[in-house]
Each structure stands twice: as C-alpha cells, then as structure tokens.
Design an enzyme around this catalytic site. Structure first.
Site, PDB file in Angstrom:
ATOM      1  N   LYS A 142      56.356  40.969  36.899  1.00  0.00           N
ATOM      2  CA  LYS A 142      55.869  41.845  35.909  1.00  0.00           C
ATOM      3  C   LYS A 142      56.603  43.289  35.496  1.00  0.00           C
ATOM      4  CE  LYS A 142      52.112  39.517  35.434  1.00  0.00           C
ATOM      5  NZ  LYS A 142      51.893  38.688  33.877  1.00  0.00           N
ATOM      6  N   TYR A 156      54.948  37.971  42.251  1.00  0.00           N
ATOM      7  CA  TYR A 156      54.184  38.212  41.017  1.00  0.00           C
ATOM      8  C   TYR A 156      54.403  39.491  40.624  1.00  0.00           C
ATOM      9  CZ  TYR A 156      49.862  39.259  38.251  1.00  0.00           C
ATOM     10  OH  TYR A 156      49.111  39.286  37.025  1.00  0.00           O
ATOM     11  N   ASN A 195      50.609  35.743  27.059  1.00  0.00           N
ATOM     12  CA  ASN A 195      49.357  36.032  28.106  1.00  0.00           C
ATOM     13  C   ASN A 195      49.621  35.096  29.396  1.00  0.00           C
ATOM     14  OD1 ASN A 195      46.719  36.813  28.850  1.00  0.00           O
ATOM     15  ND2 ASN A 195      46.552  34.492  28.560  1.00  0.00           N
TER      16      ASN A 195
HETATM   17  P1  NAD Z   1      43.649  32.776  34.382  1.00  0.00           P
HETATM   18  O1  NAD Z   1      43.967  32.324  35.411  1.00  0.00           O
HETATM   19  O2  NAD Z   1      42.167  32.982  34.112  1.00  0.00           O
HETATM   20  O3  NAD Z   1      44.223  32.207  33.090  1.00  0.00           O
HETATM   21  C1  NAD Z   1      45.612  32.086  32.907  1.00  0.00           C
HETATM   22  C2  NAD Z   1      45.960  31.239  31.550  1.00  0.00           C
HETATM   23  O4  NAD Z   1      47.354  30.886  31.665  1.00  0.00           O
HETATM   24  C3  NAD Z   1      45.023  30.062  31.391  1.00  0.00           C
HETATM   25  O5  NAD Z   1      44.898  29.877  30.122  1.00  0.00           O
HETATM   26  C4  NAD Z   1      46.201  28.937  31.771  1.00  0.00           C
HETATM   27  O6  NAD Z   1      45.601  27.587  31.264  1.00  0.00           O
HETATM   28  C5  NAD Z   1      47.197  29.354  31.666  1.00  0.00           C
HETATM   29  N1  NAD Z   1      48.410  28.808  32.173  1.00  0.00           N
HETATM   30  C6  NAD Z   1      48.684  28.682  33.465  1.00  0.00           C
HETATM   31  N2  NAD Z   1      49.680  27.839  33.551  1.00  0.00           N
HETATM   32  C7  NAD Z   1      50.217  27.673  32.306  1.00  0.00           C
HETATM   33  C8  NAD Z   1      51.460  26.844  32.068  1.00  0.00           C
HETATM   34  N3  NAD Z   1      52.208  26.168  32.654  1.00  0.00           N
HETATM   35  N4  NAD Z   1      51.592  26.730  30.795  1.00  0.00           N
HETATM   36  C9  NAD Z   1      50.753  27.300  29.738  1.00  0.00           C
HETATM   37  N5  NAD Z   1      49.617  28.232  30.159  1.00  0.00           N
HETATM   38  C10 NAD Z   1      49.387  27.978  31.223  1.00  0.00           C
HETATM   39  O7  NAD Z   1      44.512  34.320  34.324  1.00  0.00           O
HETATM   40  P2  NAD Z   1      43.862  35.849  33.537  1.00  0.00           P
HETATM   41  O8  NAD Z   1      43.418  36.531  34.400  1.00  0.00           O
HETATM   42  O9  NAD Z   1      43.182  35.745  32.295  1.00  0.00           O
HETATM   43  O10 NAD Z   1      45.331  36.487  33.224  1.00  0.00           O
HETATM   44  C11 NAD Z   1      46.004  36.327  31.867  1.00  0.00           C
HETATM   45  C12 NAD Z   1      47.257  37.478  32.217  1.00  0.00           C
HETATM   46  O11 NAD Z   1      46.877  38.591  32.561  1.00  0.00           O
HETATM   47  C13 NAD Z   1      48.231  36.650  33.210  1.00  0.00           C
HETATM   48  O12 NAD Z   1      49.593  36.905  32.690  1.00  0.00           O
HETATM   49  C14 NAD Z   1      48.071  37.756  34.305  1.00  0.00           C
HETATM   50  O13 NAD Z   1      49.229  37.773  35.273  1.00  0.00           O
HETATM   51  C15 NAD Z   1      47.654  38.809  33.576  1.00  0.00           C
HETATM   52  N6  NAD Z   1      46.757  39.705  34.342  1.00  0.00           N
HETATM   53  C16 NAD Z   1      45.807  39.472  34.919  1.00  0.00           C
HETATM   54  C17 NAD Z   1      44.894  40.231  35.766  1.00  0.00           C
HETATM   55  C18 NAD Z   1      43.388  40.114  36.345  1.00  0.00           C
HETATM   56  O14 NAD Z   1      43.080  40.995  37.232  1.00  0.00           O
HETATM   57  N7  NAD Z   1      42.862  39.041  35.863  1.00  0.00           N
HETATM   58  C19 NAD Z   1      45.533  41.651  36.006  1.00  0.00           C
HETATM   59  C20 NAD Z   1      46.849  41.889  35.472  1.00  0.00           C
HETATM   60  C21 NAD Z   1      47.432  40.956  34.754  1.00  0.00           C
END
Ligand code: NAD
Length: 245
Positions: free
Chosen positions: A157, A153, A88
């Site tokens: 994906k 980004y 994730n």
């Molecule tokens: P967020 O920024 O709230 O959380 C990201 C997480 O990744 C955090 O727990 C952070 O500690 C961790 N992280 C960051 N850098 C890291 C590293 N170097 N090593 C280990 N962990 C690390 O983001 P989110 O919105 O919860 O996103 C989670 C996933 O969902 C991501 O892959 C993101 O691309 C994907 N996503 C999010 C959305 C959205 O709208 N929020 C949409 C599509 C996809």
C-alpha cells in the site's frame, strides 16, 4: 455524474468493489466488473438485473499484460471507451515475519501492486488514445502507519501511494488523472477475516466512532472519477474516520 463514461472495477464482485460498481452504475456509467473467477463475476452480474445493458464481466489474470490487454479491448469494443479504472482488487495478510513464506509475500505483492501496474498500463494506453481518463488506486490507512504483522500488505500500500504520485506526474500530459483512496477499517469480508478482538480494538479507536461502510469508500471513488475532481491528481484521499493507526 458519470453519464456516458465507462469504468473497469477490479475486484468488483464483492465488498468495496461491488459498492463502487453500484455507485458508478447509479451515476450513469457503463461498468465492467473484473474478478478472479467467471463464477463470482457472473454471480455479481446477476445481482444487478436492472443494469443488464450497462454491465459486463471480465476475469483476466490481473498480472498478465496480455490477458488484461485483451479483456480491456473487449470492454472498449462493447462500450466504446474506458474512461475510469478503479484498481480495487486486493488481498490482506496477517502473517508474522518469522512465519512468512516467500510465496505468500509474493502473492500479496502480485495482486496489490503488480496488478495495479499492469491494469494501469493497459488502461492508460486506451485513455491516451481517447484524450484522457481517470485511474483510482486502492491504498489503505496502513499505507501510512504500517501494521504490526503481515508486512507485505502495508508494504504494497505504501508502494501504491508511490505509484499513484509518479503516474499522476507522468500521465498528466495525456490528461489522465491518477489518485488513490486510502480506506480505514471497512466492513467487508476482508475485515470479517480478522480476529474479532482486533476489529473491536480498532473500531473503538476511530474518532468518528464507527467502522467505515463500503458506501463511504464508494462515494470517494465517485468524487475522484467525476469532473468535480477535474484538477485533483496525485493525491491519496484518506477515508478513515480520522483513524490514527
Ligand atoms: P474483499 O476481500 O471483500 O474483496 C476483494 C476483492 O478482490 C474481491 O472482489 C475479490 O474477488 C477480488 N480479488 C481477490 N483476488 C483476486 C484476483 N486474484 N484477481 C482479481 N480479483 C481478485 O476486500 P475489500 O475489503 O472489499 O477490499 C477491497 C480493497 O480495499 C482492497 O484493495 C483492500 O486492500 C482495500 N482496503 C480494504 C480495507 C478494509 O478494511 N476492508 C481497508 C483498507 C483498504
């Protein structure tokens, strides 16, 4: 739905990842939270005192095969197996092409793609030995549509979707299912970092009329991890309220 299973959730300290952690714990799994820093992992563990005996924290560099292998071995040692890997952790990017520095592009590729490969390889080695498992990757709606800035980004994906399909075909013989979840705009820190105007515009265009919540995404992660999805592999499951771009 996951009683007796053990899951590793990368980026499990907040946002979608923390919601997946809670969902898996509620459904009987042991969970290892993988974060980037010991402090943030420990903070996340403190929020789940009722699951004290069923959680642990790890903080390997997710792009280091050695560190990840060691960390995953410690999970197997504590809980006896790794049955589910939720890849994730991710980082977004909004930089325009003309302003991109190679370092930023590389940073996005490292966490969003290379780490998925490294963690999948380490987990699959353990799962193969156990006779099976489930890997779930995190894609995005922009892995289908692209986005008008921050090209690293969506590029990662799209690549995650390809890795998912390929590993599903390669690992099926080892009874390892590999799927991806593609969230739409979801209410986390990642979205809080976007300009408000952009979030409003995107939300207004979502047919279900709202942004996704982390729980919406975690529910898909539960389904794909569970035996209800026993014949599902190689898919990218869109969880985006029918958003089109
Ligand atoms: P967020 O920024 O709230 O959380 C990201 C997480 O990744 C955090 O727990 C952070 O500690 C961790 N992280 C960051 N850098 C890291 C590293 N170097 N090593 C280990 N962990 C690390 O983001 P989110 O919105 O919860 O996103 C989670 C996933 O969902 C991501 O892959 C993101 O691309 C994907 N996503 C999010 C959305 C959205 O709208 N929020 C949409 C599509 C996809």
């Amino acid at each position: 739905m996951l009683k007796g299973k053990t899951a590793v959730v990368t980026g499990g300290t907040r946002g979608i990842g923390f919601s997946i952690v809670k969902k898996y714990l509620e459904n009987g799994a042991n969970v290892a939270i993988a974060g980037s820093r010991q402090e943030s992992v420990e903070k996340a563990l403190e929020k789940l005192p009722e699951y004290r005996d069923h959680i642990m924290g790890i903080w390997p560099n997710l792009c280091s095969p050695d560190e990840v292998a060691k960390a995953f071995a410690s999970v197997k040692e504590k809980f006896g197996s790794i049955d589910i890997l939720a890849n994730n952790a991710g980082v977004s990017s909004r930089t325009g092409l003309y302003d991109y520095q190679l370092e930023e592009f590389q940073k996005v590729v490292d966490l969003n793609l290379t780490a998925v490969f490294v963690c999948s390889q380490a987990a699959a080695r353990i799962m193969k030995e156990q006779g099976g498992g489930v890997i779930i990757n995190t894609s995005s709606m922009v892995g289908e549509y692209g986005q008008p800035a921050g090209c690293a980004y969506p590029a990662t994906k799209f690549a995650v979707n390809g890795l998912t399909k390929s590993l599903a075909r390669e690992l099926a013989k080892d009874q390892i299912r590999v799927n991806a979840v593609a969230p739409g705009v979801t209410n986390t820190d990642m979205v809080a970092a976007l300009p408000e105007e952009m979030v409003k515009r995107i939300s207004a265009g979502i047919p279900l009329g709202r942004m996704g919540e982390p729980l919406d995404i975690a529910n898909a992660y539960l389904f794909l991890a569970s035996d209800l999805a026993s014949y599902v592999t190689g898919i990218t499951l869109r969880v985006d309220g029918a958003a089109m771009s």
